[in-house]
Each structure stands twice: as C-alpha cells, then as structure tokens.
Design a protein around this motif. Structure first.
Motif, PDB file in Angstrom:
ATOM      1  N   ASP A 167       0.819  -1.215   0.000  1.00 34.68           N
ATOM      2  CA  ASP A 167       0.000   0.000   0.000  1.00 34.68           C
ATOM      3  C   ASP A 167       0.852   1.264   0.000  1.00 34.68           C
ATOM      4  OD1 ASP A 167      -2.329  -1.499  -0.066  1.00 34.68           O
ATOM      5  OD2 ASP A 167      -2.676  -1.357   2.094  1.00 34.68           O
ATOM      6  N   ILE A 168       1.962   1.258   0.725  1.00 40.14           N
ATOM      7  CA  ILE A 168       2.863   2.420   0.735  1.00 40.14           C
ATOM      8  C   ILE A 168       3.369   2.701  -0.669  1.00 40.14           C
ATOM      9  CG2 ILE A 168       5.148   3.236   1.470  1.00 40.14           C
ATOM     10  CD1 ILE A 168       4.612   1.697   4.141  1.00 40.14           C
ATOM     11  N   VAL A 169       3.816   1.663  -1.351  1.00 40.37           N
ATOM     12  CA  VAL A 169       4.336   1.833  -2.709  1.00 40.37           C
ATOM     13  C   VAL A 169       3.203   2.209  -3.664  1.00 40.37           C
ATOM     14  CG1 VAL A 169       5.497   0.688  -4.638  1.00 40.37           C
ATOM     15  CG2 VAL A 169       6.275   0.275  -2.299  1.00 40.37           C
ATOM     16  N   ASN A 170       2.082   1.522  -3.560  1.00 40.79           N
ATOM     17  CA  ASN A 170       0.961   1.749  -4.473  1.00 40.79           C
ATOM     18  C   ASN A 170       0.443   3.180  -4.413  1.00 40.79           C
ATOM     19  OD1 ASN A 170      -0.854   0.646  -6.437  1.00 40.79           O
ATOM     20  ND2 ASN A 170      -2.441   0.710  -4.883  1.00 40.79           N
ATOM     21  N   ARG A 171       0.427   3.767  -3.211  1.00 43.69           N
ATOM     22  CA  ARG A 171      -0.035   5.160  -3.062  1.00 43.69           C
ATOM     23  C   ARG A 171       0.848   6.137  -3.823  1.00 43.69           C
ATOM     24  NH1 ARG A 171      -0.986   3.797   2.537  1.00 43.69           N
ATOM     25  NH2 ARG A 171       1.055   4.620   3.025  1.00 43.69           N
ATOM     26  N   ASP A 188       3.049  -3.685 -12.083  1.00 46.25           N
ATOM     27  CA  ASP A 188       3.966  -2.542 -12.050  1.00 46.25           C
ATOM     28  C   ASP A 188       4.347  -2.204 -10.616  1.00 46.25           C
ATOM     29  OD1 ASP A 188       3.769  -2.205 -14.843  1.00 46.25           O
ATOM     30  OD2 ASP A 188       2.151  -0.721 -14.661  1.00 46.25           O
ATOM     31  N   THR A 189       3.358  -2.177  -9.749  1.00 46.73           N
ATOM     32  CA  THR A 189       3.599  -1.832  -8.345  1.00 46.73           C
ATOM     33  C   THR A 189       4.503  -2.858  -7.681  1.00 46.73           C
ATOM     34  OG1 THR A 189       1.464  -0.705  -8.221  1.00 46.73           O
ATOM     35  CG2 THR A 189       2.487  -1.316  -6.141  1.00 46.73           C
ATOM     36  N   MET A 237       8.029  -2.209  -6.074  1.00 44.58           N
ATOM     37  CA  MET A 237       8.180  -2.588  -4.670  1.00 44.58           C
ATOM     38  C   MET A 237       9.431  -3.430  -4.463  1.00 44.58           C
ATOM     39  SD  MET A 237       5.391  -4.465  -2.305  1.00 44.58           S
ATOM     40  CE  MET A 237       5.800  -5.018  -0.671  1.00 44.58           C
ATOM     41  N   GLU A 238       9.702  -4.360  -5.381  1.00 44.58           N
ATOM     42  CA  GLU A 238      10.906  -5.187  -5.272  1.00 44.58           C
ATOM     43  C   GLU A 238      12.157  -4.322  -5.310  1.00 44.58           C
ATOM     44  OE1 GLU A 238      10.363  -7.892  -8.525  1.00 44.58           O
ATOM     45  OE2 GLU A 238       9.184  -9.292  -7.307  1.00 44.58           O
ATOM     46  N   THR A 239      12.176  -3.336  -6.180  1.00 45.29           N
ATOM     47  CA  THR A 239      13.323  -2.428  -6.272  1.00 45.29           C
ATOM     48  C   THR A 239      13.466  -1.597  -5.006  1.00 45.29           C
ATOM     49  OG1 THR A 239      13.089  -2.324  -8.675  1.00 45.29           O
ATOM     50  CG2 THR A 239      14.347  -0.554  -7.620  1.00 45.29           C
ATOM     51  N   ILE A 240      12.355  -1.071  -4.520  1.00 49.87           N
ATOM     52  CA  ILE A 240      12.392  -0.243  -3.306  1.00 49.87           C
ATOM     53  C   ILE A 240      12.833  -1.074  -2.102  1.00 49.87           C
ATOM     54  CG2 ILE A 240      10.934   1.014  -1.666  1.00 49.87           C
ATOM     55  CD1 ILE A 240       9.368   2.042  -4.126  1.00 49.87           C
ATOM     56  N   CYS A 241      12.328  -2.288  -1.975  1.00 50.06           N
ATOM     57  CA  CYS A 241      12.711  -3.133  -0.850  1.00 50.06           C
ATOM     58  C   CYS A 241      14.186  -3.517  -0.912  1.00 50.06           C
ATOM     59  CB  CYS A 241      11.821  -4.369  -0.776  1.00 50.06           C
ATOM     60  SG  CYS A 241      10.147  -3.974  -0.221  1.00 50.06           S
ATOM     61  N   SER A 242      14.691  -3.735  -2.108  1.00 50.75           N
ATOM     62  CA  SER A 242      16.119  -4.014  -2.264  1.00 50.75           C
ATOM     63  C   SER A 242      16.941  -2.803  -1.824  1.00 50.75           C
ATOM     64  CB  SER A 242      16.419  -4.360  -3.722  1.00 50.75           C
ATOM     65  OG  SER A 242      17.789  -4.533  -3.929  1.00 50.75           O
ATOM     66  N   MET A 243      16.499  -1.630  -2.235  1.00 47.58           N
ATOM     67  CA  MET A 243      17.179  -0.396  -1.832  1.00 47.58           C
ATOM     68  C   MET A 243      17.100  -0.207  -0.322  1.00 47.58           C
ATOM     69  SD  MET A 243      16.265   3.335  -3.283  1.00 47.58           S
ATOM     70  CE  MET A 243      16.743   4.806  -2.426  1.00 47.58           C
ATOM     71  N   ALA A 244      15.954  -0.472   0.269  1.00 54.76           N
ATOM     72  CA  ALA A 244      15.782  -0.326   1.714  1.00 54.76           C
ATOM     73  C   ALA A 244      16.691  -1.296   2.471  1.00 54.76           C
ATOM     74  CB  ALA A 244      14.322  -0.550   2.093  1.00 54.76           C
ATOM     75  N   GLN A 245      16.835  -2.518   1.961  1.00 58.07           N
ATOM     76  CA  GLN A 245      17.727  -3.503   2.595  1.00 58.07           C
ATOM     77  C   GLN A 245      19.167  -3.000   2.585  1.00 58.07           C
ATOM     78  OE1 GLN A 245      16.804  -5.649   4.542  1.00 58.07           O
ATOM     79  NE2 GLN A 245      16.040  -7.510   3.590  1.00 58.07           N
ATOM     80  N   LYS A 246      19.597  -2.470   1.453  1.00 58.02           N
ATOM     81  CA  LYS A 246      20.970  -1.939   1.348  1.00 58.02           C
ATOM     82  C   LYS A 246      21.171  -0.770   2.300  1.00 58.02           C
ATOM     83  CE  LYS A 246      21.583  -3.401  -3.407  1.00 58.02           C
ATOM     84  NZ  LYS A 246      21.636  -2.978  -4.807  1.00 58.02           N
TER      85      LYS A 246
END
Length: 64
Positions: free
Chosen positions: A24-28, A38-39, A43-52
């Motif tokens: 929901d955070i990403v979708n908004r 698409d979302t 989301m996969e890209t954002i979560c990978s970035m957040a992990q790093k």
C-alpha cells in the motif's frame, strides 16, 4: 513425498499482514494508471534499496 510443505492459513495470513501494508505504501506513490504488476516490480526495487540502506546504517552504527 512433496517438494514443499504446504503453508497453513495462519502462515499465509501472517505473510499477508506483513506484505500488504508495504504494498500500500508503494501503491499510493505510483502513477494513476499503473497495474498491480507494475507496483510489485517497483516494490521489489524499493525493498532491495531499503535492505541496502539498512545494512549501511547498521554498519555505520557499529563505529559510532
């Protein structure tokens, strides 16, 4: 013998409780005409970035 153990409804429910708030955070923040696929890709890209970022933050915290 099965190659995997079936998930219990409780395990699926727990995973959904973790997944959907993040989705929901990403979708908004997605453009109006984006698909669920698409979302999820974003989301996969954002979560990978957040992990790093979290890994770097923990590393820096060791030396402060």
């Amino acid at each position: 013998m099965q190659e995997y153990d079936p998930l219990t409804p409780s395990e699926v429910n727990d995973a959904a409780k973790e997944f959907f708030p993040l989705f929901d955070i990403v979708n908004r923040n997605m453009p109006e005409n984006c698909t669920v696929d698409d979302t999820i890709r974003v989301m996969e890209t954002i979560c990978s970035m957040a992990q790093k970022r979290a890994k770097v933050k923990r590393f820096i915290a060791q030396y402060m």
